[in-house]
Design an enzyme around this catalytic site. Structure first.
Site, PDB file in Angstrom:
ATOM      1  N   GLY A  86      -0.015 -11.671   5.098  1.00 30.92           N
ATOM      2  CA  GLY A  86       0.209 -10.261   4.747  1.00 30.92           C
ATOM      3  C   GLY A  86       1.598  -9.796   5.132  1.00 30.92           C
ATOM      4  O   GLY A  86       2.343 -10.492   5.827  1.00 30.92           O
ATOM      5  N   GLY A  88       3.986  -8.466   7.186  1.00 35.39           N
ATOM      6  CA  GLY A  88       4.091  -8.175   8.608  1.00 35.39           C
ATOM      7  C   GLY A  88       5.289  -7.302   8.946  1.00 35.39           C
ATOM      8  O   GLY A  88       5.418  -6.813  10.065  1.00 35.39           O
ATOM      9  N   ARG A  89       6.160  -7.158   7.969  1.00 33.64           N
ATOM     10  CA  ARG A  89       7.327  -6.310   8.225  1.00 33.64           C
ATOM     11  C   ARG A  89       7.834  -5.691   6.936  1.00 33.64           C
ATOM     12  O   ARG A  89       9.029  -5.449   6.772  1.00 33.64           O
ATOM     13  CB  ARG A  89       8.428  -7.121   8.868  1.00 33.64           C
ATOM     14  CG  ARG A  89       8.776  -8.372   8.077  1.00 33.64           C
ATOM     15  CD  ARG A  89      10.066  -8.882   8.558  1.00 33.64           C
ATOM     16  NE  ARG A  89      10.352 -10.187   7.975  1.00 33.64           N
ATOM     17  CZ  ARG A  89      11.514 -10.758   8.087  1.00 33.64           C
ATOM     18  NH1 ARG A  89      12.480 -10.155   8.730  1.00 33.64           N
ATOM     19  NH2 ARG A  89      11.734 -11.924   7.556  1.00 33.64           N
ATOM     20  N   GLY A 122       8.188  -6.702  13.310  1.00 29.67           N
ATOM     21  CA  GLY A 122       8.221  -5.923  12.075  1.00 29.67           C
ATOM     22  C   GLY A 122       9.618  -5.591  11.588  1.00 29.67           C
ATOM     23  O   GLY A 122       9.782  -4.868  10.614  1.00 29.67           O
ATOM     24  N   ARG A 172      13.622  -3.947  -1.473  1.00 29.70           N
ATOM     25  CA  ARG A 172      13.437  -5.039  -2.435  1.00 29.70           C
ATOM     26  C   ARG A 172      12.703  -4.521  -3.668  1.00 29.70           C
ATOM     27  O   ARG A 172      11.742  -3.766  -3.557  1.00 29.70           O
ATOM     28  CB  ARG A 172      12.647  -6.162  -1.764  1.00 29.70           C
ATOM     29  CG  ARG A 172      12.324  -7.322  -2.686  1.00 29.70           C
ATOM     30  CD  ARG A 172      12.052  -8.571  -1.897  1.00 29.70           C
ATOM     31  NE  ARG A 172      10.703  -8.582  -1.345  1.00 29.70           N
ATOM     32  CZ  ARG A 172      10.241  -9.559  -0.566  1.00 29.70           C
ATOM     33  NH1 ARG A 172      11.008 -10.577  -0.239  1.00 29.70           N
ATOM     34  NH2 ARG A 172       9.020  -9.514  -0.096  1.00 29.70           N
ATOM     35  N   ARG A 179       1.294 -12.974  -5.073  1.00 30.05           N
ATOM     36  CA  ARG A 179       1.709 -14.340  -4.752  1.00 30.05           C
ATOM     37  C   ARG A 179       0.532 -15.275  -4.968  1.00 30.05           C
ATOM     38  O   ARG A 179      -0.615 -14.830  -5.064  1.00 30.05           O
ATOM     39  CB  ARG A 179       2.102 -14.437  -3.273  1.00 30.05           C
ATOM     40  CG  ARG A 179       3.082 -13.376  -2.838  1.00 30.05           C
ATOM     41  CD  ARG A 179       2.738 -12.876  -1.419  1.00 30.05           C
ATOM     42  NE  ARG A 179       3.553 -11.693  -1.107  1.00 30.05           N
ATOM     43  CZ  ARG A 179       4.728 -11.736  -0.519  1.00 30.05           C
ATOM     44  NH1 ARG A 179       5.220 -12.891  -0.143  1.00 30.05           N
ATOM     45  NH2 ARG A 179       5.420 -10.642  -0.299  1.00 30.05           N
ATOM     46  N   ASP A 248       2.652 -18.480   0.001  1.00 31.42           N
ATOM     47  CA  ASP A 248       2.833 -17.032   0.103  1.00 31.42           C
ATOM     48  C   ASP A 248       4.225 -16.625  -0.359  1.00 31.42           C
ATOM     49  O   ASP A 248       4.501 -15.434  -0.501  1.00 31.42           O
ATOM     50  CB  ASP A 248       2.589 -16.552   1.546  1.00 31.42           C
ATOM     51  CG  ASP A 248       3.456 -17.270   2.560  1.00 31.42           C
ATOM     52  OD1 ASP A 248       3.441 -18.516   2.569  1.00 31.42           O
ATOM     53  OD2 ASP A 248       4.156 -16.596   3.325  1.00 31.42           O
ATOM     54  N   ASN A 249       5.084 -17.589  -0.611  1.00 28.57           N
ATOM     55  CA  ASN A 249       6.424 -17.284  -1.099  1.00 28.57           C
ATOM     56  C   ASN A 249       6.607 -17.705  -2.548  1.00 28.57           C
ATOM     57  O   ASN A 249       7.732 -17.887  -3.004  1.00 28.57           O
ATOM     58  CB  ASN A 249       7.478 -17.973  -0.222  1.00 28.57           C
ATOM     59  CG  ASN A 249       7.491 -17.415   1.193  1.00 28.57           C
ATOM     60  OD1 ASN A 249       7.070 -16.286   1.421  1.00 28.57           O
ATOM     61  ND2 ASN A 249       7.954 -18.211   2.144  1.00 28.57           N
ATOM     62  N   ASP A 258      11.630 -14.243  -1.603  1.00 29.26           N
ATOM     63  CA  ASP A 258      11.734 -14.594  -0.190  1.00 29.26           C
ATOM     64  C   ASP A 258      12.921 -15.498   0.106  1.00 29.26           C
ATOM     65  O   ASP A 258      12.809 -16.715   0.188  1.00 29.26           O
ATOM     66  CB  ASP A 258      10.424 -15.209   0.320  1.00 29.26           C
ATOM     67  CG  ASP A 258      10.001 -14.528   1.612  1.00 29.26           C
ATOM     68  OD1 ASP A 258      10.904 -14.214   2.405  1.00 29.26           O
ATOM     69  OD2 ASP A 258       8.805 -14.286   1.811  1.00 29.26           O
TER      70      ASP A 258
HETATM   71  P1  AMP Z   1       8.248 -15.403   5.708  1.00 25.55           P
HETATM   72  O1  AMP Z   1       8.660 -16.604   6.479  1.00 25.55           O
HETATM   73  O2  AMP Z   1       9.321 -14.346   5.633  1.00 25.55           O
HETATM   74  O3  AMP Z   1       7.676 -15.727   4.379  1.00 25.55           O
HETATM   75  O4  AMP Z   1       7.103 -14.725   6.562  1.00 25.55           O
HETATM   76  C1  AMP Z   1       5.868 -15.327   6.838  1.00 25.55           C
HETATM   77  C2  AMP Z   1       4.947 -14.320   7.451  1.00 25.55           C
HETATM   78  O5  AMP Z   1       5.479 -13.855   8.705  1.00 25.55           O
HETATM   79  C3  AMP Z   1       4.707 -13.070   6.626  1.00 25.55           C
HETATM   80  O6  AMP Z   1       3.391 -12.666   6.858  1.00 25.55           O
HETATM   81  C4  AMP Z   1       5.694 -12.094   7.219  1.00 25.55           C
HETATM   82  O7  AMP Z   1       5.337 -10.755   6.976  1.00 25.55           O
HETATM   83  C5  AMP Z   1       5.615 -12.445   8.690  1.00 25.55           C
HETATM   84  N1  AMP Z   1       6.836 -12.066   9.419  1.00 25.55           N
HETATM   85  C6  AMP Z   1       8.053 -12.630   9.320  1.00 25.55           C
HETATM   86  N2  AMP Z   1       8.925 -12.038  10.149  1.00 25.55           N
HETATM   87  C7  AMP Z   1       8.249 -11.070  10.802  1.00 25.55           C
HETATM   88  C8  AMP Z   1       8.588 -10.090  11.812  1.00 25.55           C
HETATM   89  N3  AMP Z   1       9.827 -10.008  12.310  1.00 25.55           N
HETATM   90  N4  AMP Z   1       7.623  -9.249  12.227  1.00 25.55           N
HETATM   91  C9  AMP Z   1       6.379  -9.330  11.725  1.00 25.55           C
HETATM   92  N5  AMP Z   1       5.993 -10.218  10.803  1.00 25.55           N
HETATM   93  C10 AMP Z   1       6.902 -11.078  10.337  1.00 25.55           C
HETATM   94 MG    MG Z   2       7.265 -14.614   2.805  1.00 21.40          MG
END
Ligand code: AMP
Ligand code: MG
Length: 489
Positions: A86, A88-89, A122, A172, A179, A248-249, A258
């Site tokens: 989900g 997360g940020r 976040g 964005r 996804r 998820d990407n 992403d």
């Molecule tokens: P990503 O590697 O950007 O595709 O992120 C993978 C997962 O980690 C997703 O659920 C993001 O929302 C979460 N995520 C990445 N960076 C952060 C952050 N700084 N704080 C909270 N969630 C994060």
């Molecule tokens: Mg991602």
């Protein structure tokens, strides 16, 4: 200012998101605003720069038309099912109809914690935010489907990274944030109705002309696969390495999404990996077609799950066929693109081999993936040494170049026209890793000039302009050997 948001995702997909507002930041300051994109979205461009607009782009004000949510999704990361992930940020502010009537998501990234943040803060740091801005805009200019960047805002806060960095928020724009991982989440709920509902939503939003789920449960798989095949073929042609092709990407729309540890090739190398967290090279340049197929197989499983014992086994066979078609489409489209890149308008017997042999030369002699094609165009303009001068194995190069010139044929005049056609599809300016790093390093110290100059260069990648010579040069010797990219956290 007015933000004519819709919220079809929230309306149609209850249970697949959490209501959450962005967390305000200390001192918002606009770093970059994509005015042409803002105009495409029908937004009031001058107002976006004012105290009416900037707080929205920072997450400090939520327009009254917005229903802010964090989307829920699951996903496989590096081949392992990671459960619920989900946003997360990130927060989806809403959907806007662009000037062509297409529905587009507007989301903030780095806008604070959500129920999906797990251990994360976040937030996003200025480096990864401007990196995504640069590279996504470069991809768009290259004609490759991608999410876009509307704005980057500095937060005036420090985010705790190694080392600590100024914080930023990216706005964005995506044709949706659905996804493969969104389907994986509904699959684990175990309720077939949830898969049907999501498939219907995805169909309506992205592929309204395909069969419905009830008519053909795998129609969506084929449609997504077709978009992904074109996308991956284009990545390969331009030398793009996504770097973290977790499910998820991978967007259902077929847009590149992403921009974490992505990078462009310097020397052509099927094994190239830049991501610091990809020790096994799972997401290396040359593996991208097979990884995309693997991800699509995960999507297929989700679409097949509701069929149960009655339809499931038949559908598995059917899905396998469609995934073979995907692999073949990537191969064919990549081959078409490469044939055009070497100046051949129409495919003839032997062309695939000509391309394959060139790629072998490029790999063996570590020739620049981008510049080699520009140099070949110069050869056609009469600069016999333009490409040869970079080869290590001269005899092998000469043999290839002779074969290629014979195949191109034509008078001097025709060759010049071919060279023009090549330059119109082979970029000169790409966001090379050393240039991106240089721009980010300056931006961390409040100097946005290198970022803006690089952005201007890559926004018009095909037209050679005086004064931009350094943006067309390969990385300094040794740079790439130790270069590592990091997930945008
Ligand atoms: P990503 O590697 O950007 O595709 O992120 C993978 C997962 O980690 C997703 O659920 C993001 O929302 C979460 N995520 C990445 N960076 C952060 C952050 N700084 N704080 C909270 N969630 C994060
Ligand atoms: Mg991602």
């Amino acid at each position: 200012m007015r933000w004519p948001f819709d919220d079809s995702y929230a309306r149609d997909l209850t249970g697949l998101y959490a209501d959450v507002s962005p967390t305000p930041v200390a001192e918002p300051r606009l770093l970059a605003l994509n005015e042409p994109l803002a105009a495409d979205l029908g937004l009031d461009v001058p107002a976006l720069r004012t105290p009416d607009g900037v707080p929205v782009l920072a997450g400090n004000a939520v327009p009254e038309e917005s229903h802010p949510i964090a989307e829920a999704y699951a996903g496989h990361q590096f081949g392992q099912f990671a459960g619920v992930l989900g946003d997360g940020r990130a927060v989806l502010l809403g959907e806007l109809a662009d000037t062509t009537g297409t529905r587009r998501d507007l989301a903030l990234k780095g806008s604070g914690r959500t129920p999906f943040s797990r251990g994360g803060d976040g937030r996003a740091a200025i480096g990864p935010v401007l990196r995504e801005y640069l590279v996504s805009e470069a991809m768009h200019a290259l004609g490759i489907p991608t999410t876009r960047s509307l704005a980057a805002v500095a937060t005036g806060e420090v985010v705790l990274r190694q080392p600590p960095e100024p914080g930023a928020v990216l706005t964005r724009v995506a044709s949706s944030h659905l996804r493969v991982g969104t389907f994986e989440l509904v699959r684990v709920t175990g309720d077939p109705e949830h898969v049907r509902r999501l498939a219907a939503y995805a169909r309506e939003r992205h592929f309204p002309d395909i069969a419905t789920y009830d008519e053909d449960p795998l129609a969506l798989l084929s449609a997504v696969a077709e978009q992904q095949a074109s996308l991956i073929a284009q990545w390969l042609a331009v030398g793009f390495i996504h770097g973290v092709m977790n499910t998820d990407n991978m967007a259902i729309s077929g847009e590149t999404i992403d921009y974490g540890p992505c990078a462009f090739l310097e020397a052509h190398d099927p094994h190239a990996v830049f991501s610091s967290i990809d020790g096994q090279g799972r997401y290396r340049y040359g593996a991208q077609p097979s990884i995309a197929a693997w991800n699509l197989a995960r999507l297929a499983e989700c679409l097949i799950a509701p069929l149960g014992e009655d339809g499931g086994p038949v559908a598995v066979e059917d899905a396998t066929q469609r995934l073979h078609a995907f692999v073949e489409q990537v191969r064919a489209e990549h081959s078409d693109l490469m044939i055009r890149k070497i100046g051949l308008a129409e495919r003839a017997e032997g062309d695939e081999e000509l391309v394959a042999d060139l790629l072998t030369r490029m790999e063996k002699d570590r020739l620049d993936h981008t510049l080699t094609f520009r140099r070949l165009a110069r050869v056609l303009r009469g600069e016999a040494e333009a490409a040869r001068g970079h080869a290590l194995d001269l005899a092998a190069w000469d043999e290839w170049q002779e074969r290629w010139l014979t195949r191109v044929g034509g008078s001097a005049e025709e060759r010049t026209a071919t060279a023009e056609a090549m330059d119109a599809i082979n970029p000169l300016y790409i966001p090379r890793n050393h240039l991106v790093e240089e721009a980010l390093e300056a931006a961390r110290k409040d100097d946005l000039e290198p970022f803006e100059a690089l952005l201007a260069a890559v926004r018009d990648p095909f037209t050679e302009r005086p004064g931009l010579e350094r943006y067309a040069e390969p990385a300094p010797a040794g740079f790439i050997d130790t270069y590592r990219t990091f997930c945008g956290t």
